[in-house]
Design a protein around this motif. Sequence first.
Motif, PDB file in Angstrom:
ATOM      1  N   UNK A   1       0.849  -1.188   0.000  1.00  0.00           N
ATOM      2  CA  UNK A   1       0.000   0.000   0.000  1.00  0.00           C
ATOM      3  C   UNK A   1       0.888   1.243   0.000  1.00  0.00           C
ATOM      4  N   UNK A   2       0.698   2.098  -1.001  1.00  0.00           N
ATOM      5  CA  UNK A   2       1.511   3.311  -1.141  1.00  0.00           C
ATOM      6  C   UNK A   2       0.665   4.542  -0.838  1.00  0.00           C
ATOM      7  N   UNK A   3       1.196   5.402   0.020  1.00  0.00           N
ATOM      8  CA  UNK A   3       0.564   6.672   0.364  1.00  0.00           C
ATOM      9  C   UNK A   3       1.638   7.740   0.276  1.00  0.00           C
ATOM     10  N   UNK A   4       1.581   8.582  -0.733  1.00  0.00           N
ATOM     11  CA  UNK A   4       2.602   9.606  -0.900  1.00  0.00           C
ATOM     12  C   UNK A   4       3.966   8.977  -1.081  1.00  0.00           C
ATOM     13  N   UNK A   5       4.914   9.340  -0.230  1.00  0.00           N
ATOM     14  CA  UNK A   5       6.278   8.817  -0.321  1.00  0.00           C
ATOM     15  C   UNK A   5       6.505   7.638   0.615  1.00  0.00           C
ATOM     16  N   UNK A   6       5.419   6.978   1.030  1.00  0.00           N
ATOM     17  CA  UNK A   6       5.492   5.866   1.975  1.00  0.00           C
ATOM     18  C   UNK A   6       4.886   4.622   1.333  1.00  0.00           C
ATOM     19  N   UNK A   7       5.527   3.465   1.535  1.00  0.00           N
ATOM     20  CA  UNK A   7       4.968   2.193   1.079  1.00  0.00           C
ATOM     21  C   UNK A   7       5.036   1.182   2.216  1.00  0.00           C
ATOM     22  N   UNK A   8       3.912   0.533   2.472  1.00  0.00           N
ATOM     23  CA  UNK A   8       3.856  -0.599   3.393  1.00  0.00           C
ATOM     24  C   UNK A   8       4.007  -1.851   2.538  1.00  0.00           C
ATOM     25  N   UNK A   9       5.139  -2.533   2.674  1.00  0.00           N
ATOM     26  CA  UNK A   9       5.556  -3.518   1.666  1.00  0.00           C
ATOM     27  C   UNK A   9       5.069  -4.933   1.949  1.00  0.00           C
ATOM     28  N   UNK A  10       4.405  -5.156   3.098  1.00  0.00           N
ATOM     29  CA  UNK A  10       3.953  -6.517   3.386  1.00  0.00           C
ATOM     30  C   UNK A  10       5.119  -7.478   3.488  1.00  0.00           C
ATOM     31  N   UNK A  11       4.924  -8.713   3.022  1.00  0.00           N
ATOM     32  CA  UNK A  11       5.985  -9.723   3.075  1.00  0.00           C
ATOM     33  C   UNK A  11       6.679  -9.814   1.719  1.00  0.00           C
ATOM     34  N   UNK A  12       7.344  -8.763   1.326  1.00  0.00           N
ATOM     35  CA  UNK A  12       8.201  -8.800   0.145  1.00  0.00           C
ATOM     36  C   UNK A  12       9.633  -8.606   0.604  1.00  0.00           C
ATOM     37  N   UNK A  13       9.899  -7.431   1.152  1.00  0.00           N
ATOM     38  CA  UNK A  13      11.200  -7.064   1.689  1.00  0.00           C
ATOM     39  C   UNK A  13      11.197  -7.104   3.208  1.00  0.00           C
ATOM     40  N   UNK A  14      12.379  -7.363   3.776  1.00  0.00           N
ATOM     41  CA  UNK A  14      12.636  -7.158   5.187  1.00  0.00           C
ATOM     42  C   UNK A  14      13.694  -6.051   5.308  1.00  0.00           C
ATOM     43  N   UNK A  15      14.105  -5.758   6.524  1.00  0.00           N
ATOM     44  CA  UNK A  15      15.178  -4.802   6.716  1.00  0.00           C
ATOM     45  C   UNK A  15      16.412  -5.284   5.953  1.00  0.00           C
ATOM     46  N   UNK A  16      17.279  -4.361   5.529  1.00  0.00           N
ATOM     47  CA  UNK A  16      18.398  -4.767   4.667  1.00  0.00           C
ATOM     48  C   UNK A  16      19.255  -5.894   5.214  1.00  0.00           C
TER      49      UNK A  16
END
Length: 286
Positions: free
Chosen positions: A152-167
């Motif tokens: 879910x993308x809102x402006x310059x923010x994306x809630x990525x769910x279970x795609x990426x984790x912290x680097x």
Amino acid sequence: MEPRIEAFYDTVTGTVSYVVYDRPGGRAAIIDPVLDYDAKAGRTRTRNADRLIQFVFAHSLNVDWILETHAHADHLSAAQYLKRHLDGKIAIGERIRQVQGVFKNLFNLGDDFREDGSQFDHLFAENETFQIGALEAHALFVPGHTPADMAYRLGSVVFVGDTLFMPDVGTARCDFPGGDAQTLYRSIRELLSLPADTRLFMCHDYPPEGRGPEWETTVAAERERNIHVHDGVTEEQFVAMRQKRDAGLEMPNLILPSIQVNIRAGNMPPPEGNGVSYLKIPLNAL
């Protein structure tokens, strides 16, 4: 307008739930809420969900949406509990129907279980736009971990769910039914094609030894430092790594109870004649 964000980390499942809102006293969405589940006793509790409710009340928010990024395999959803207390429409991506079809067969749910997504109040189409008060949000399809994953993308923010984790943790597994490492790589590259300063909020963190839980990073940080998919990692390399890694992973502790609840939008299985709901454990099936 940029969203205001409050994060709630569950130490038991490593899940991060969010309250996203336009302003105090305004409109809000809740993302990926957790229902506490004691597997030893078969008992649910609402400690995590009650924290969300308390925040909503403290900031005089009106909840428009309860958003799921996918049918989680590591925690039960508190969506129905929150809906009873806060209202809001429970929503997920329209490809949940595919996931429901797979698990309907696994759990032998019978003709009474409908695999049409009707358990949810709304099914998002790809790139659908919706409102959270004054905030404009976009539903993005990011399959790979499962066929139905959403961001879910809102402006310059994306809630990525279970795609990426912290680097320093990497990326989600792809060995659940319908998962695919090649598809996940392509979904991730779509996310990482966003502007470098885009803020990314994780659904989970499993912190390595030496740091506490974190859940916010950026496209630039992921492209530079993600241990699985930083710039320069090819699709072929990623798929080989992911398949080898996934082959050695155990199933999540709560996959069997959580999936049965989460494909029902957080509802428990229908009670039997004694008024008690039961979860099924298929033997030797996963």
